[in-house]
Design an enzyme around this catalytic site. Structure first.
Site, PDB file in Angstrom:
ATOM      1  N   ILE A 182       0.847  -1.197   0.000  1.00 47.88           N
ATOM      2  CA  ILE A 182       0.000   0.000   0.000  1.00 47.88           C
ATOM      3  C   ILE A 182       0.881   1.245   0.000  1.00 47.88           C
ATOM      4  CG2 ILE A 182      -1.698   1.303   1.392  1.00 47.88           C
ATOM      5  CD1 ILE A 182      -2.645  -1.534   2.370  1.00 47.88           C
TER       6      ILE A 182
ATOM      7  N   LYS B 133      14.929 -11.766   6.110  1.00 44.70           N
ATOM      8  CA  LYS B 133      13.466 -11.613   6.246  1.00 44.70           C
ATOM      9  C   LYS B 133      13.182 -10.144   6.526  1.00 44.70           C
ATOM     10  CE  LYS B 133       9.836 -11.378   8.374  1.00 44.70           C
ATOM     11  NZ  LYS B 133       9.085 -10.145   8.119  1.00 44.70           N
TER      12      LYS B 133
ATOM     13  N   LEU C  83       6.007  -4.618   5.896  1.00 41.90           N
ATOM     14  CA  LEU C  83       5.478  -3.285   5.584  1.00 41.90           C
ATOM     15  C   LEU C  83       6.301  -2.573   4.507  1.00 41.90           C
ATOM     16  CD1 LEU C  83       4.515  -1.997   9.145  1.00 41.90           C
ATOM     17  CD2 LEU C  83       3.024  -2.895   7.373  1.00 41.90           C
TER      18      LEU C  83
ATOM     19  N   GLY D 202      14.636  -4.309  15.148  1.00 44.06           N
ATOM     20  CA  GLY D 202      13.200  -4.085  15.228  1.00 44.06           C
ATOM     21  C   GLY D 202      12.831  -3.632  16.623  1.00 44.06           C
TER      22      GLY D 202
ATOM     23  N   THR E 175      11.659  -3.563  20.597  1.00 47.22           N
ATOM     24  CA  THR E 175      12.141  -4.250  21.797  1.00 47.22           C
ATOM     25  C   THR E 175      11.245  -5.454  22.097  1.00 47.22           C
ATOM     26  OG1 THR E 175      13.103  -2.217  22.634  1.00 47.22           O
ATOM     27  CG2 THR E 175      12.623  -3.903  24.276  1.00 47.22           C
TER      28      THR E 175
ATOM     29  N   THR F  16       9.548  -7.427  19.929  1.00 51.37           N
ATOM     30  CA  THR F  16       9.887  -8.569  19.068  1.00 51.37           C
ATOM     31  C   THR F  16      11.274  -9.107  19.436  1.00 51.37           C
ATOM     32  OG1 THR F  16       8.603  -7.515  17.321  1.00 51.37           O
ATOM     33  CG2 THR F  16       9.970  -9.356  16.671  1.00 51.37           C
ATOM     34  N   GLY F  17      12.177  -8.202  19.791  1.00 49.65           N
ATOM     35  CA  GLY F  17      13.526  -8.621  20.209  1.00 49.65           C
ATOM     36  C   GLY F  17      13.458  -9.628  21.349  1.00 49.65           C
TER      37      GLY F  17
ATOM     38  N   GLU G 209      19.271  -5.067  17.664  1.00 47.22           N
ATOM     39  CA  GLU G 209      19.238  -3.599  17.519  1.00 47.22           C
ATOM     40  C   GLU G 209      17.783  -3.197  17.722  1.00 47.22           C
ATOM     41  OE1 GLU G 209      21.752  -1.660  16.997  1.00 47.22           O
ATOM     42  OE2 GLU G 209      23.297  -3.075  16.395  1.00 47.22           O
TER      43      GLU G 209
ATOM     44  N   CYS H 199      15.029   4.797  14.870  1.00 47.75           N
ATOM     45  CA  CYS H 199      15.277   4.184  16.186  1.00 47.75           C
ATOM     46  C   CYS H 199      16.059   5.138  17.084  1.00 47.75           C
ATOM     47  CB  CYS H 199      16.051   2.887  15.999  1.00 47.75           C
ATOM     48  SG  CYS H 199      17.500   3.097  14.960  1.00 47.75           S
TER      49      CYS H 199
ATOM     50  N   GLU I  49       8.672   4.763  23.117  1.00 44.24           N
ATOM     51  CA  GLU I  49       9.073   5.091  21.750  1.00 44.24           C
ATOM     52  C   GLU I  49       7.825   5.306  20.896  1.00 44.24           C
ATOM     53  OE1 GLU I  49      10.645   1.913  19.274  1.00 44.24           O
ATOM     54  OE2 GLU I  49      12.184   3.277  18.551  1.00 44.24           O
TER      55      GLU I  49
HETATM   56  P1  NAD Z   1       8.999  -5.099  14.505  1.00 45.48           P
HETATM   57  O1  NAD Z   1       9.669  -5.635  15.710  1.00 45.48           O
HETATM   58  O2  NAD Z   1       7.533  -5.061  14.466  1.00 45.48           O
HETATM   59  O3  NAD Z   1       9.427  -5.958  13.218  1.00 45.48           O
HETATM   60  C1  NAD Z   1      10.789  -6.114  12.847  1.00 45.48           C
HETATM   61  C2  NAD Z   1      10.920  -7.391  12.031  1.00 45.48           C
HETATM   62  O4  NAD Z   1      10.630  -8.510  12.872  1.00 45.48           O
HETATM   63  C3  NAD Z   1       9.950  -7.493  10.855  1.00 45.48           C
HETATM   64  O5  NAD Z   1      10.602  -8.100   9.778  1.00 45.48           O
HETATM   65  C4  NAD Z   1       8.849  -8.392  11.404  1.00 45.48           C
HETATM   66  O6  NAD Z   1       8.136  -9.082  10.411  1.00 45.48           O
HETATM   67  C5  NAD Z   1       9.668  -9.346  12.253  1.00 45.48           C
HETATM   68  N1  NAD Z   1       8.912 -10.036  13.312  1.00 45.48           N
HETATM   69  C6  NAD Z   1       7.786  -9.647  13.945  1.00 45.48           C
HETATM   70  N2  NAD Z   1       7.411 -10.571  14.864  1.00 45.48           N
HETATM   71  C7  NAD Z   1       8.341 -11.553  14.821  1.00 45.48           C
HETATM   72  C8  NAD Z   1       8.541 -12.774  15.536  1.00 45.48           C
HETATM   73  N3  NAD Z   1       7.690 -13.159  16.480  1.00 45.48           N
HETATM   74  N4  NAD Z   1       9.628 -13.512  15.259  1.00 45.48           N
HETATM   75  C9  NAD Z   1      10.498 -13.132  14.322  1.00 45.48           C
HETATM   76  N5  NAD Z   1      10.368 -11.996  13.582  1.00 45.48           N
HETATM   77  C10 NAD Z   1       9.306 -11.222  13.840  1.00 45.48           C
HETATM   78  O7  NAD Z   1       9.640  -3.684  14.244  1.00 45.48           O
HETATM   79  P2  NAD Z   1       9.244  -2.649  13.094  1.00 45.48           P
HETATM   80  O8  NAD Z   1       7.931  -2.056  13.453  1.00 45.48           O
HETATM   81  O9  NAD Z   1       9.423  -3.277  11.756  1.00 45.48           O
HETATM   82  O10 NAD Z   1      10.409  -1.570  13.242  1.00 45.48           O
HETATM   83  C11 NAD Z   1      10.345  -0.537  14.149  1.00 45.48           C
HETATM   84  C12 NAD Z   1      11.217  -0.835  15.338  1.00 45.48           C
HETATM   85  O11 NAD Z   1      12.542  -1.107  14.903  1.00 45.48           O
HETATM   86  C13 NAD Z   1      11.325   0.357  16.267  1.00 45.48           C
HETATM   87  O12 NAD Z   1      11.194  -0.071  17.596  1.00 45.48           O
HETATM   88  C14 NAD Z   1      12.731   0.866  16.010  1.00 45.48           C
HETATM   89  O13 NAD Z   1      13.305   1.559  17.083  1.00 45.48           O
HETATM   90  C15 NAD Z   1      13.461  -0.384  15.694  1.00 45.48           C
HETATM   91  N6  NAD Z   1      14.695  -0.105  14.927  1.00 45.48           N
HETATM   92  C16 NAD Z   1      15.892  -0.201  15.576  1.00 45.48           C
HETATM   93  C17 NAD Z   1      17.074   0.103  14.900  1.00 45.48           C
HETATM   94  C18 NAD Z   1      18.414   0.044  15.593  1.00 45.48           C
HETATM   95  O14 NAD Z   1      19.412   0.138  14.918  1.00 45.48           O
HETATM   96  N7  NAD Z   1      18.475  -0.092  16.906  1.00 45.48           N
HETATM   97  C19 NAD Z   1      17.012   0.478  13.553  1.00 45.48           C
HETATM   98  C20 NAD Z   1      15.777   0.544  12.923  1.00 45.48           C
HETATM   99  C21 NAD Z   1      14.616   0.250  13.621  1.00 45.48           C
END
Ligand code: NAD
Length: 502
Positions: free
Chosen positions: A27, A184, A188, A237, A239, A241-242, A259, A293, A392
């Site tokens: 989209i 992966k 979005l 991604g 925190t 999901t991390g 990260e 981030c 955040e």
């Molecule tokens: P997100 O955690 O929603 O998704 C990140 C990735 O993880 C995507 O590819 C998603 O499909 C995947 N994912 C989701 N659930 C999962 C699971 N259960 N197991 C494995 N993979 C899974 O994050 P987002 O919304 O895509 O990105 C935004 C976030 O990323 C913000 O919190 C931002 O601060 C962070 N970010 C951090 C840095 C850094 O360098 N520290 C850089 C860019 C973005």
């Protein structure tokens, strides 16, 4: 002008894997129209990709990739960089309509992508010289050295805010080190990451060295994180999901690097040139539509000049061109998705209801009827317990507090669960240096905010994650160190007594 989204499948074992029936719509966040779709990988697809990466790692005893010379791998990385440079303008447009980032920014990101591949090509070559580096040991009867080897098959999971750049920060060092990978990207914004597959085909990267699977986090990301044949997961991604990745990895004692999110402070003192400081304040929070981030989204202003500073800040922010990302001069596009848009609105309304003041912005720009646009927003009268100060937002929202002394500013800066970045603007360099040491974060900017170079380490402390990307540190992420020790004496070792011979 917008360009069509290429119709792609999953990139597995050097080929576009047909057929994949299930697809996710793409989209355009600037006008809410469906402009294409991407494949949605399932757990079986993930398995195929991991198996392909494993075959590629071990093919010909590893001599084709993992144990090939760094110079061989560097050639491929340079070819990838050069193909990306050839397609920069097209890829930048694709990324702008996929993610909503202004075209000037995606063009900049694409240049960074190519530079990052070139940088890690250099490091791949330097690895050849560093092999068998001697280690000084205290006994002359032994000689020790270290060999650096690729960790193995790596799973790379990335977010949408810098789609191809965040992927490159992982793909380039992983491949340079000799790892094979399954990438992966975020569901979005995956379009340019899929184009990386086409680039790999064009440069004849050996099959399976890089596999690209798009899809939902729960359906494609989770099976990748928990796959026992993946030797390491590198994740960028949220925190939240991390934490899930960490739990999955713990079951297999799999190494990971994370990260994660941030809520970084910017400290501005009253000795600054206001116009310069205002511009860095804006860049620090509203660049990438505020979806950074490391955004310095908590502004700490010295009380003595806060009123004057805020007047100029509001005037500058009202001057930001908010428009379709492809429009010339656009400096703020829409946030990436409807979900993010709704989340922004909720953050702002909660701040209002908790008693904060919306100094500027806070709603959809009047001239934009469609699209996930939010005005650049400045919020004051914020207390440290408010959600808007602590969590955040990941959108164009800056909140402001004042301080009187340096000590108070550092205390406010560190009162956060996050520790990704921090910045200070002041003419007093000694003070800036003290603050650099005082702020708990992995990245500090002095008299600026956000510049990032692929030579310097990137990563956070506290709940912003661990491990470092970029630079030599990012390279080490994908290398394992093997110790080799040789007994070089002609003498019997002599620990046990020799039995007499019959
Ligand atoms: P997100 O955690 O929603 O998704 C990140 C990735 O993880 C995507 O590819 C998603 O499909 C995947 N994912 C989701 N659930 C999962 C699971 N259960 N197991 C494995 N993979 C899974 O994050 P987002 O919304 O895509 O990105 C935004 C976030 O990323 C913000 O919190 C931002 O601060 C962070 N970010 C951090 C840095 C850094 O360098 N520290 C850089 C860019 C973005």
């Amino acid at each position: 002008m917008a360009i069509p989204i290429p119709h792609r499948q999953l990139f597995i074992d050097g080929e576009w894997k047909e057929p994949n029936k299930k697809r996710i719509p793409v989209i355009n966040p600037a006008n809410e129209t469906v402009i294409g779709d991407i494949p949605a990988a399932t757990a079986e697809d993930v398995e195929l990709a991991v198996e392909a990466a494993r075959r590629a790692f071990y093919r010909n005893g590893g001599r084709e990739w993992a144990r090939a010379s760094g110079a061989t791998r560097a050639k491929y990385l340079r070819s990838i960089a050069s193909k990306i440079r050839e397609r920069t303008s097209e890829l930048a447009k694709l990324e702008a309509i996929d993610s909503g980032k202004p075209l000037d920014e995606t063009a900049w990101d694409l240049d960074d992508v190519a530079s990052c591949f070139e940088y890690y090509a250099d490091l791949a070559e330097s690895l050849d010289e560093k092999q068998r580096a001697p280690v000084s040991v205290p006994l002359k009867t032994f000689k020790s050295y270290v060999i650096k080897e690729p960790i193995g098959v790596v799973g790379l999971i990335t977010p949408w805010n810098y789609p191809l750049l965040m992927a490159t920060w992982k793909v380039a060092p992983a491949l340079a080190a000799g790892c094979t990978a399954v990438l992966k990207p975020s569901e979005l914004a995956s379009v340019t990451c899929l184009e990386l597959g086409e680039v790999c085909k064009e440069v004849k990267l050996p099959p399976g060295v890089l596999n690209i699977i798009t899809g939902l986090g729960s359906e494609a990301g989770a099976p990748l994180a928990s796959n026992p044949l993946v030797d390491k997961i590198a994740f960028t991604g949220s925190t939240e999901t991390g934490r899930k990745i960490m739990t999955a990895a713990a079951q297999l004692t799999k190494p990971i690097s994370l990260e994660l999110g941030g809520k970084s402070p910017l400290l501005v003192f009253d000795d600054v040139e206001i116009e310069k400081a205002v511009e860095w304040t804006i860049f620090g929070c509203f660049w990438t539509n505020g979806q950074i981030c490391s955004a310095t989204s908590r502004l700490l202003l010295q009380e003595s000049f806060a009123k004057e500073f805020l007047e100029r800040l509001v005037a500058w922010v009202k001057n930001i061109k908010v428009s379709d990302p492809l429009e010339e001069g656009c400096r703020l596009g829409p946030v990436v998705s409807e979900g993010q848009y709704e989340k922004m609105k909720k953050f702002i309304s909660t701040a209002r209801s908790e008693g904060a003041t919306i100094l500027s912005g806070g709603s959809r720009p009047k001239h934009l009827e469609k699209g996930y646009f939010i005005e650049p927003t400045i919020i004051s009268d914020v207390s440290t317990s408010m959600q808007i100060w602590r969590e955040e937002v990941f959108g164009p929202v800056l909140c402001v507090k004042t301080f009187r002394t340096e000590e108070e500013a550092i205390e406010l800066a560190n009162d956060s669960q996050y520790g990704l970045a921090g910045a200070v603007i002041s003419k007093d360099l000694e003070r800036c240096n003290r603050i650099s040491e005082g702020i708990q974060a992995g990245i500090i900017w002095i008299n600026c905010s956000q510049p990032c170079f692929c030579q310097a380490p990137w990563g956070g402390t506290k709940r912003s994650g661990f491990g470092r990307e970029l630079g030599e540190w990012g390279f080490e992420n994908y290398l394992s160190v093997k110790q080799v020790t040789e007994y070089v004496s002609d003498d019997q070792w002599g620990w046990y007594s020799s039995p007499s011979k019959l």
